[in-house]
Scaffold this active site. Sequence first.
Site, PDB file in Angstrom:
ATOM      1  N   ARG A  55       0.848  -1.205   0.000  1.00  0.00           N
ATOM      2  CA  ARG A  55       0.000   0.000   0.000  1.00  0.00           C
ATOM      3  C   ARG A  55       0.886   1.259   0.000  1.00  0.00           C
ATOM      4  O   ARG A  55       0.593   2.251  -0.641  1.00  0.00           O
ATOM      5  CB  ARG A  55      -0.912   0.032   1.232  1.00  0.00           C
ATOM      6  CG  ARG A  55      -1.840  -1.146   1.425  1.00  0.00           C
ATOM      7  CD  ARG A  55      -3.056  -1.092   0.517  1.00  0.00           C
ATOM      8  NE  ARG A  55      -2.730  -1.295  -0.876  1.00  0.00           N
ATOM      9  CZ  ARG A  55      -2.383  -2.471  -1.411  1.00  0.00           C
ATOM     10  NH1 ARG A  55      -2.323  -3.550  -0.686  1.00  0.00           N
ATOM     11  NH2 ARG A  55      -2.105  -2.567  -2.689  1.00  0.00           N
ATOM     12  N   GLN A  85     -10.922   9.559   7.071  1.00  0.00           N
ATOM     13  CA  GLN A  85     -10.803   8.150   7.459  1.00  0.00           C
ATOM     14  C   GLN A  85      -9.696   7.487   6.646  1.00  0.00           C
ATOM     15  O   GLN A  85      -9.377   6.326   6.846  1.00  0.00           O
ATOM     16  CB  GLN A  85     -12.125   7.432   7.202  1.00  0.00           C
ATOM     17  CG  GLN A  85     -13.268   7.976   8.049  1.00  0.00           C
ATOM     18  CD  GLN A  85     -14.622   7.509   7.533  1.00  0.00           C
ATOM     19  OE1 GLN A  85     -15.065   6.422   7.838  1.00  0.00           O
ATOM     20  NE2 GLN A  85     -15.280   8.342   6.740  1.00  0.00           N
ATOM     21  N   ASN A  86      -9.129   8.254   5.716  1.00  0.00           N
ATOM     22  CA  ASN A  86      -8.112   7.675   4.832  1.00  0.00           C
ATOM     23  C   ASN A  86      -6.743   7.674   5.491  1.00  0.00           C
ATOM     24  O   ASN A  86      -6.396   8.588   6.239  1.00  0.00           O
ATOM     25  CB  ASN A  86      -8.041   8.458   3.522  1.00  0.00           C
ATOM     26  CG  ASN A  86      -9.363   8.422   2.786  1.00  0.00           C
ATOM     27  OD1 ASN A  86     -10.206   7.585   3.082  1.00  0.00           O
ATOM     28  ND2 ASN A  86      -9.551   9.332   1.851  1.00  0.00           N
ATOM     29  N   VAL A  87      -5.961   6.673   5.127  1.00  0.00           N
ATOM     30  CA  VAL A  87      -4.608   6.586   5.683  1.00  0.00           C
ATOM     31  C   VAL A  87      -3.571   7.136   4.698  1.00  0.00           C
ATOM     32  O   VAL A  87      -2.388   7.164   4.998  1.00  0.00           O
ATOM     33  CB  VAL A  87      -4.268   5.134   6.110  1.00  0.00           C
ATOM     34  CG1 VAL A  87      -5.204   4.680   7.226  1.00  0.00           C
ATOM     35  CG2 VAL A  87      -4.323   4.156   4.941  1.00  0.00           C
ATOM     36  N   ASP A  88      -4.025   7.571   3.531  1.00  0.00           N
ATOM     37  CA  ASP A  88      -3.090   8.169   2.569  1.00  0.00           C
ATOM     38  C   ASP A  88      -2.778   9.615   2.977  1.00  0.00           C
ATOM     39  O   ASP A  88      -3.402  10.167   3.886  1.00  0.00           O
ATOM     40  CB  ASP A  88      -3.666   8.093   1.138  1.00  0.00           C
ATOM     41  CG  ASP A  88      -4.919   8.941   0.952  1.00  0.00           C
ATOM     42  OD1 ASP A  88      -4.885  10.152   1.249  1.00  0.00           O
ATOM     43  OD2 ASP A  88      -5.955   8.397   0.502  1.00  0.00           O
ATOM     44  N   HIS A 103      -8.099   7.129  11.201  1.00  0.00           N
ATOM     45  CA  HIS A 103      -7.706   5.725  11.144  1.00  0.00           C
ATOM     46  C   HIS A 103      -6.199   5.525  10.939  1.00  0.00           C
ATOM     47  O   HIS A 103      -5.765   4.477  10.487  1.00  0.00           O
ATOM     48  CB  HIS A 103      -8.499   5.004  10.036  1.00  0.00           C
ATOM     49  CG  HIS A 103      -9.968   4.960  10.323  1.00  0.00           C
ATOM     50  ND1 HIS A 103     -10.928   4.708   9.372  1.00  0.00           N
ATOM     51  CD2 HIS A 103     -10.642   5.143  11.489  1.00  0.00           C
ATOM     52  CE1 HIS A 103     -12.134   4.743   9.947  1.00  0.00           C
ATOM     53  NE2 HIS A 103     -11.983   5.009  11.219  1.00  0.00           N
ATOM     54  N   GLY A 168     -17.289  11.185  -0.141  1.00  0.00           N
ATOM     55  CA  GLY A 168     -16.816   9.843  -0.464  1.00  0.00           C
ATOM     56  C   GLY A 168     -16.680   8.891   0.701  1.00  0.00           C
ATOM     57  O   GLY A 168     -15.652   8.246   0.855  1.00  0.00           O
ATOM     58  N   SER A 170     -18.975   5.771   2.886  1.00  0.00           N
ATOM     59  CA  SER A 170     -20.215   4.994   2.989  1.00  0.00           C
ATOM     60  C   SER A 170     -20.876   5.191   4.349  1.00  0.00           C
ATOM     61  O   SER A 170     -22.005   4.777   4.552  1.00  0.00           O
ATOM     62  CB  SER A 170     -19.910   3.511   2.767  1.00  0.00           C
ATOM     63  OG  SER A 170     -18.908   3.087   3.672  1.00  0.00           O
TER      64      SER A 170
END
Length: 226
Positions: A55, A85-88, A103, A168, A170
């Site tokens: 990743r 919530q993204n880890v990027d 996260h 973006g 859910s």
Amino acid sequence: MKIAVLTGAGVSAESGIKTFRDSNGLWEGHDVMEVASPEGFQRNPETVLEFYNQRRKQLLTVKPNAAHHALAALEKEHDVTIITQNVDDLHERAGSNQVIHLHGELLKVRSTRNEAYVRECKNDLKLGDVCDQNHQLRPHIVWFGEMVPLIDTAANVIEKAEAILVVGTSMVVYPAAGLIQYSKLDAKIYFVDPNPSISESKRVTIFAEKATTGVPKAIAALNNLK
Ligand code: APR
């Protein structure tokens, strides 16, 4: 204006990073619970470390898209905090300065024993890589079943926001999905997602489209509030 932006995997989809819930619960071909839970890590640490190594490599090949850039530009006129919530790191690379990673972060690792030991990691993490107290390092990711340490900080940001932009996500993973409940009753909510999970109401405006086109429209609507 104080603006809170809550983003999920969908904001990075057009950069080429896959979302989580569009392929039978598999994350890049892996069972999510095997690669994103403490139990999975205990069962198979090498596989899990290698999964995040992949990743990390992939992240270094992608770029922020127009949605990340539009959100970064919003800081010129407003007090903006992004809760992702993204880890990027695509929000940061686009230029956003206040980003809360609920996260965790792919480009950081931490000690398996001492939570305070966190360091940057742009390369591979292997079994045998240890912290200063000789404990194995692991990805700095909040796995399923683990506490979300920044949730109170994020709730605080939502509580103070005059407008909220959701992009973006859910909205199925708690506690992130519950954050909206902390908002002021008169705070307007703009929701950008081709498959929105909430419906339009007096305070909620939906842009049922991709982030790269929907975010600029949501920002235009938000600027009309002034
Ligand atoms: N633009 C905007 N939204 C999009 C796009 C796009 N181009 N493509 C897909 N989406 C939307 C989908 O319609 C969906 O609502 O992005 C959302 C992605 O949902 P999920 O895959 O569930 O991602 P997210 O909500 O971020 O998941 C939350 O789950 O597995 C965990 O920890 C992981 O942070 C993640 C959390």
